[in-house]
Scaffold this motif. Structure first.
Motif, mmCIF file in Angstrom:
data_model
loop_
_atom_site.group_PDB
_atom_site.id
_atom_site.type_symbol
_atom_site.label_atom_id
_atom_site.label_comp_id
_atom_site.label_asym_id
_atom_site.label_seq_id
_atom_site.Cartn_x
_atom_site.Cartn_y
_atom_site.Cartn_z
ATOM 1 N N HIS A 102 0.874 -1.187 0.000
ATOM 2 C CA HIS A 102 0.000 0.000 0.000
ATOM 3 C C HIS A 102 0.903 1.225 0.000
ATOM 4 O O HIS A 102 1.255 1.776 1.051
ATOM 5 C CB HIS A 102 -0.897 -0.020 1.240
ATOM 6 C CG HIS A 102 -2.077 0.897 1.143
ATOM 7 N ND1 HIS A 102 -1.950 2.273 1.129
ATOM 8 C CD2 HIS A 102 -3.410 0.640 1.043
ATOM 9 C CE1 HIS A 102 -3.157 2.818 1.038
ATOM 10 N NE2 HIS A 102 -4.055 1.852 0.990
ATOM 11 N N ALA A 103 1.292 1.654 -1.192
ATOM 12 C CA ALA A 103 2.263 2.750 -1.321
ATOM 13 C C ALA A 103 1.800 4.047 -0.671
ATOM 14 O O ALA A 103 2.614 4.746 -0.053
ATOM 15 C CB ALA A 103 2.592 2.977 -2.791
ATOM 16 N N ALA B 16 3.126 8.087 3.066
ATOM 17 C CA ALA B 16 2.579 9.069 4.003
ATOM 18 C C ALA B 16 3.250 8.958 5.358
ATOM 19 O O ALA B 16 3.528 9.974 6.020
ATOM 20 C CB ALA B 16 1.069 8.879 4.133
ATOM 21 N N ALA B 17 3.524 7.728 5.799
ATOM 22 C CA ALA B 17 4.133 7.526 7.115
ATOM 23 C C ALA B 17 5.543 8.094 7.190
ATOM 24 O O ALA B 17 6.036 8.383 8.290
ATOM 25 C CB ALA B 17 4.150 6.039 7.448
ATOM 26 N N GLU C 75 6.551 -1.929 1.371
ATOM 27 C CA GLU C 75 6.544 -2.473 2.730
ATOM 28 C C GLU C 75 5.676 -1.605 3.637
ATOM 29 O O GLU C 75 5.726 -0.377 3.566
ATOM 30 C CB GLU C 75 7.968 -2.518 3.284
ATOM 31 C CG GLU C 75 8.892 -3.490 2.569
ATOM 32 C CD GLU C 75 8.544 -4.937 2.882
ATOM 33 O OE1 GLU C 75 7.894 -5.171 3.934
ATOM 34 O OE2 GLU C 75 8.911 -5.816 2.091
ATOM 35 N N PRO C 76 4.890 -2.206 4.508
ATOM 36 C CA PRO C 76 4.093 -1.391 5.438
ATOM 37 C C PRO C 76 5.003 -0.678 6.422
ATOM 38 O O PRO C 76 6.120 -1.139 6.703
ATOM 39 C CB PRO C 76 3.201 -2.424 6.140
ATOM 40 C CG PRO C 76 3.926 -3.716 6.002
ATOM 41 C CD PRO C 76 4.653 -3.648 4.690
ATOM 42 N N PRO C 77 4.563 0.451 6.955
ATOM 43 C CA PRO C 77 5.382 1.138 7.965
ATOM 44 C C PRO C 77 5.552 0.262 9.200
ATOM 45 O O PRO C 77 4.693 -0.556 9.525
ATOM 46 C CB PRO C 77 4.577 2.408 8.270
ATOM 47 C CG PRO C 77 3.186 2.119 7.815
ATOM 48 C CD PRO C 77 3.295 1.149 6.681
ATOM 49 N N THR D 113 -8.045 -6.350 -0.655
ATOM 50 C CA THR D 113 -7.381 -7.031 0.452
ATOM 51 C C THR D 113 -6.102 -7.717 -0.028
ATOM 52 O O THR D 113 -5.251 -8.093 0.778
ATOM 53 C CB THR D 113 -8.318 -8.057 1.112
ATOM 54 O OG1 THR D 113 -8.871 -8.907 0.100
ATOM 55 C CG2 THR D 113 -9.449 -7.343 1.838
ATOM 56 N N LEU D 114 -5.991 -7.898 -1.326
ATOM 57 C CA LEU D 114 -4.757 -8.305 -1.992
ATOM 58 C C LEU D 114 -4.481 -7.318 -3.112
ATOM 59 O O LEU D 114 -5.422 -6.796 -3.714
ATOM 60 C CB LEU D 114 -4.891 -9.695 -2.610
ATOM 61 C CG LEU D 114 -4.800 -10.933 -1.730
ATOM 62 C CD1 LEU D 114 -5.195 -12.161 -2.539
ATOM 63 C CD2 LEU D 114 -3.408 -11.099 -1.151
ATOM 64 N N SER D 115 -3.220 -7.086 -3.412
ATOM 65 C CA SER D 115 -2.892 -6.274 -4.582
ATOM 66 C C SER D 115 -2.650 -7.183 -5.777
ATOM 67 O O SER D 115 -2.273 -8.350 -5.626
ATOM 68 C CB SER D 115 -1.658 -5.409 -4.329
ATOM 69 O OG SER D 115 -0.471 -6.187 -4.366
ATOM 70 N N MET D 116 -2.864 -6.651 -6.963
ATOM 71 C CA MET D 116 -2.586 -7.406 -8.176
ATOM 72 C C MET D 116 -1.124 -7.823 -8.228
ATOM 73 O O MET D 116 -0.784 -8.937 -8.652
ATOM 74 C CB MET D 116 -2.949 -6.572 -9.401
ATOM 75 C CG MET D 116 -2.618 -7.224 -10.730
ATOM 76 S SD MET D 116 -3.478 -8.779 -11.021
ATOM 77 C CE MET D 116 -5.145 -8.175 -11.300
ATOM 78 N N ARG D 117 -0.226 -6.947 -7.777
ATOM 79 C CA ARG D 117 1.203 -7.264 -7.800
ATOM 80 C C ARG D 117 1.511 -8.457 -6.885
ATOM 81 O O ARG D 117 2.284 -9.344 -7.244
ATOM 82 C CB ARG D 117 2.021 -6.047 -7.366
ATOM 83 C CG ARG D 117 3.507 -6.303 -7.333
ATOM 84 C CD ARG D 117 4.344 -5.050 -7.162
ATOM 85 N NE ARG D 117 3.622 -3.976 -6.550
ATOM 86 C CZ ARG D 117 3.392 -2.783 -7.138
ATOM 87 N NH1 ARG D 117 3.836 -2.557 -8.355
ATOM 88 N NH2 ARG D 117 2.732 -1.842 -6.499
ATOM 89 N N GLU D 118 0.879 -8.503 -5.717
ATOM 90 C CA GLU D 118 1.095 -9.631 -4.810
ATOM 91 C C GLU D 118 0.670 -10.947 -5.458
ATOM 92 O O GLU D 118 1.365 -11.963 -5.350
ATOM 93 C CB GLU D 118 0.304 -9.423 -3.517
ATOM 94 C CG GLU D 118 0.832 -8.331 -2.618
ATOM 95 C CD GLU D 118 -0.011 -8.176 -1.372
ATOM 96 O OE1 GLU D 118 0.520 -8.438 -0.275
ATOM 97 O OE2 GLU D 118 -1.199 -7.818 -1.484
#
Length: 536
Positions: free
Chosen positions: A20-21, A26-27, A158-160, A238-243
């Motif tokens: 989730h870019a 933002a973080a 990567e998530p924060p 809940t999933l990204s296409m890239r994943e």
């Protein structure tokens, strides 16, 4: 309470923290307010339903848990987007607004334009980032497939590691579907929402269920288990296409390393064909979404305008069309396989794409109904409703794109082909359970056996063969003339596929040189026409 203005991350149909870019970036800039806005006006639109909200609510609960573990729970507010954002600006100040780009319905498109004007007026930078292979303001389809490959190959965001706490008290208090004015919508067989269910479905498909996907996706007898069932998770994010793309290619690589993908291994050959086929469908997923992104009017008007007025524009109450629509929508047309597919869809919120294509085509050709009201009914039933896929596909199966081969499914033949002994029909039409196999798909031909069935199953609503002939004459009659072909060429140039398939590895291979081909003046190969090529 933070002393600096907040970076608001506006979650829409991207209900995850992984890859989730907007959240990640933002973080890096300061304190983050993760926000989801429940917009009452959105839930009053004709393409949404209670089953959509039920899935969403489960996703929000899981997203809240994920964010809480990072330190800042999800904030859910009910109201119009600008009003909610303005209240946050007045209370905290907004350093930046972050979100993913969205290819939604016409209402969300207009809402985003309103938010854009509000942000500009208040000096707030709104950063929208792509989350799949769809390209905003795409000038040409040339090179689109190669761009899709590059996007899928990038490392996931990567998530924060942690988020600064914004508020002291938190209770995730969601309104009910009734609070939002949604009608009761029981769907006992619906998939569960949330990131945990998404990962479980992805893993079970790639490790167990997907081996015979290539061969079992077409029949409703096998598709429920053999298809990935990831379409709803992709629609809600809940999933990204890239994943999904990267996990699929990693699984293919693992099987190669284990020497399981080999011509002499029946199991390995099945896995190879299935994973290659699935990867291609991930590409088609974004390919169709790009159509609506590039031309939002596809949702409400014929792509090829020569078809305007061909079918009734509206359905008058009490009309023949209204009766046909009601019978089709409730699974009471008298065609057992059609009715079984509709009743299964009502119960589960999902059915495989070949059967979706048949339902649309039967309504559009044999029943001669306009595609917009039938498309809205299906949109409400599909838990995995994705506007960018749904409306181009509805038009394609209704024959109004001008560039795809017209395919009129014979509902009786489909029954014999996909459910030869009537197992599926008997499951969903228990009133026909006692009919013998030879009569299960054409009960009108066996009047002496009708007494075996329970009372209440109707006679067929039309003569499907005569109706198909009449529809074929009308639809093909529009296609004559140079003006039709010129318009079709323009549509093909803007929306047609430039490539028929995607390599499993993400690299160009034999037969894949068309990735970034330039226009030659000839009509490029269009999207698949024999069926909806989007079984996920």
């Amino acid at each position: 309470m933070p002393l600096r203005p907040l970076h608001v991350v506006w979650f829409k149909r991207d209900l995850r923290i992984d890859d989730h870019a907007p959240l990640t970036l933002a973080a890096q800039g300061g304190p983050v307010l993760p926000l989801y806005i429940l917009e009452p006006e959105l839930w009053r639109q004709p393409d949404v339903s209670g089953r959509h909200f039920a899935f969403l609510a489960e996703c929000l609960v899981l997203l809240d848990r994920q964010l809480s573990r990072l330190g800042q729970p999800l904030v859910v507010r009910t109201g119009e987007a600008v009003d909610v954002l303005e209240a946050i600006r007045a209370q905290y100040g907004i350093a930046g607004l972050w979100s993913h780009e969205e290819t939604g319905n016409g209402w969300t498109f207009e809402r985003d334009k309103t938010v854009e004007r509000w942000a500009r007026a208040n000096g707030i930078e709104w950063t929208e980032l792509p989350q799949n292979g769809v390209v905003r303001r795409l000038p040409t389809r040339n090179g689109w497939a190669a761009r899709w490959e590059r996007t899928m190959a990038r490392p996931p965001a990567e998530p924060p590691r942690a988020l600064e706490r914004v508020g002291d008290h938190h209770i995730l208090d969601l309104p009910s579907a009734a609070d939002l004015g949604l009608a009761p919508d029981p769907c006992p067989g619906r998939q569960r929402g949330g990131r945990e269910a998404a990962i479980a479905d992805l893993d079970s498909f790639l490790l167990r269920r997907g081996q015979n996907y290539r061969f079992e996706m077409s029949s409703p007898l096998t598709a429920e288990a053999s298809c990935s069932r990831l379409s709803t998770h992709l629609a809600f994010g809940t999933l990204s296409m890239r994943e999904v793309a990267q996990a699929t290619r990693a699984r293919y690589g693992d099987l190669q390393a284990e020497r399981q993908i080999a011509p002499h291994s029946p199991d390995g050959a099945a896995w190879a064909k299935s994973l290659i086929s699935f990867t291609g469908r991930l590409h088609w997923h974004c390919h169709f979404m790009q159509k609506l992104e590039s031309e939002p009017a596809i949702e409400v008007r014929n792509l090829h305008r020569a078809y305007d007025g061909l079918r009734p524009e509206t359905i008058a109450p009490g009309s023949v069309e209204a009766a046909r629509l009601q019978a089709w929508a409730t699974g009471t047309t008298g065609f057992p396989f059609v009715d079984a597919c509709m009743r299964s869809l009502i119960h589960t919120g999902w059915i495989n794409f070949r059967m979706r294509a048949m339902l649309v085509a039967f309504a559009s050709y044999q029943l001669w109904l306009p595609w917009r009201p039938t498309g809205l009914h299906l949109a409400r039933l599909f838990t995995d409703y994705e506007p960018g896929i749904h409306w181009p596909q509805v038009q394609m199966q209704s024959g109004t794109t001008g560039i795809n081969t017209i395919r009129m499914y014979n509902p009786v033949k489909q029954g014999y082909d996909q459910d030869p002994t009537g197992v599926f029909v008997r499951r969903w039409l228990p009133e026909l359970a006692e009919l013998p196999d030879h009569a299960i798909h054409e009960p009108w031909r066996f009047s002496d056996l009708r007494s075996i069935a329970s009372e209440g199953y109707p006679d067929r609503i039309v003569d499907h063969e005569a109706a198909a002939r009449a529809a074929r004459d009308k639809v093909w009659g529009v296609r004559r003339g140079q003006s039709f072909r010129r318009a079709a060429d323009a549509i093909q140039d803007e929306h047609g596929s430039r490539k028929s398939g995607m390599p499993i590895t993400g690299q160009r291979g034999a037969g894949q040189k068309g990735t970034a081909q330039k226009s030659t003046g000839k009509r490029a190969k269009s999207a698949p026409t024999s069926q909806m090529k989007l079984d996920l």
